[in-house]
Design an enzyme around this catalytic site. Sequence first.
Site, mmCIF file in Angstrom:
data_model
loop_
_atom_site.group_PDB
_atom_site.id
_atom_site.type_symbol
_atom_site.label_atom_id
_atom_site.label_comp_id
_atom_site.label_asym_id
_atom_site.label_seq_id
_atom_site.Cartn_x
_atom_site.Cartn_y
_atom_site.Cartn_z
ATOM 1 N N SER A 1 10.376 38.612 -28.579
ATOM 2 C CA SER A 1 9.476 39.622 -28.602
ATOM 3 C C SER A 1 10.326 40.860 -29.408
ATOM 4 O O SER A 1 11.466 41.141 -28.755
ATOM 5 C CB SER A 1 8.911 39.932 -27.338
ATOM 6 O OG SER A 1 8.171 41.383 -27.386
ATOM 7 N N TYR B 1 11.105 42.095 -18.459
ATOM 8 C CA TYR B 1 10.495 41.457 -19.498
ATOM 9 C C TYR B 1 11.391 41.684 -20.855
ATOM 10 O O TYR B 1 11.866 40.656 -21.623
ATOM 11 C CB TYR B 1 9.031 41.761 -20.003
ATOM 12 C CG TYR B 1 8.422 40.741 -21.215
ATOM 13 C CD1 TYR B 1 8.423 39.672 -21.117
ATOM 14 C CD2 TYR B 1 8.237 41.725 -22.307
ATOM 15 C CE1 TYR B 1 7.799 38.748 -22.009
ATOM 16 C CE2 TYR B 1 7.763 40.907 -23.454
ATOM 17 C CZ TYR B 1 7.529 39.323 -23.281
ATOM 18 O OH TYR B 1 7.084 38.703 -24.350
#
Length: 254
Positions: free
Chosen positions: A111, A124
């Site tokens: 990501s 994250y």
Amino acid sequence: MFATARTRDEADGLSKRARAEGLDLRVTTLDVSDPPACEAAFEDIAHLTAGGPDAVVNAEGFAVAQAVEDVTEETAHRLMEINTFAAMRLARLVLPAMRRRGRGRIVNLSSAAGRSVLPLGGWYGASRAASAALTHALRMELAGSGVQVVLIEHGFHATGLLEDAVRSLTPPSNISTHVTDCYRDAAAALSDPTRFAGPDRAAATVHRALTARRPRARYTVAMDARLAAPLIASLPYAISDPVKRLVLGLAEYP
């Protein structure tokens, strides 16, 4: 082709869709955080394919959208296990056979959050940054072996990861009521289906990474990953940090 899913319901749904599309796909349930289960699954695949897969796509992911100090040790370990360790575990399982054949391809989905970290996305982002670093190292280490390693970095899109993030924002913050309010506002924004594209573009990029004769080392999916994340990451913290805090509603938090 082979695919795995977290739960039996997901596996059944994927099998049904594959049949409707006329695809020969074998789907099994697999917890990628369970090393013995991963070993058993890939032993079965090696037996059925007379040596193991020609390519592996590591698309499993888990998301949490909470302040760093609100994330428990257990949740932090789960994030790193699924988003970072699992992909390298699967790579170790398939690489010996790929090296012997002198060909193979490993595609890891990550990501843009690993390059441009947002408030409430520290853990994250850390898991995705670690995944990108390990994928980069693996690609260099395998140069000349015939095994190609590709990283795909996506932006925001409507998948189960957004659902994970929204669920993580449901409990109140242990920090303050103001942070809890930020959680509520962030959950509302992430729950709006009109704000994000579906997974089709990411799937098309995976197909490109698998079929290109000379795949790129890194692909980015969606404008926020392709343009916004690199731009924000290049700005001085004195500029980008206040902007990010403002966007997340943390500007008034002391």
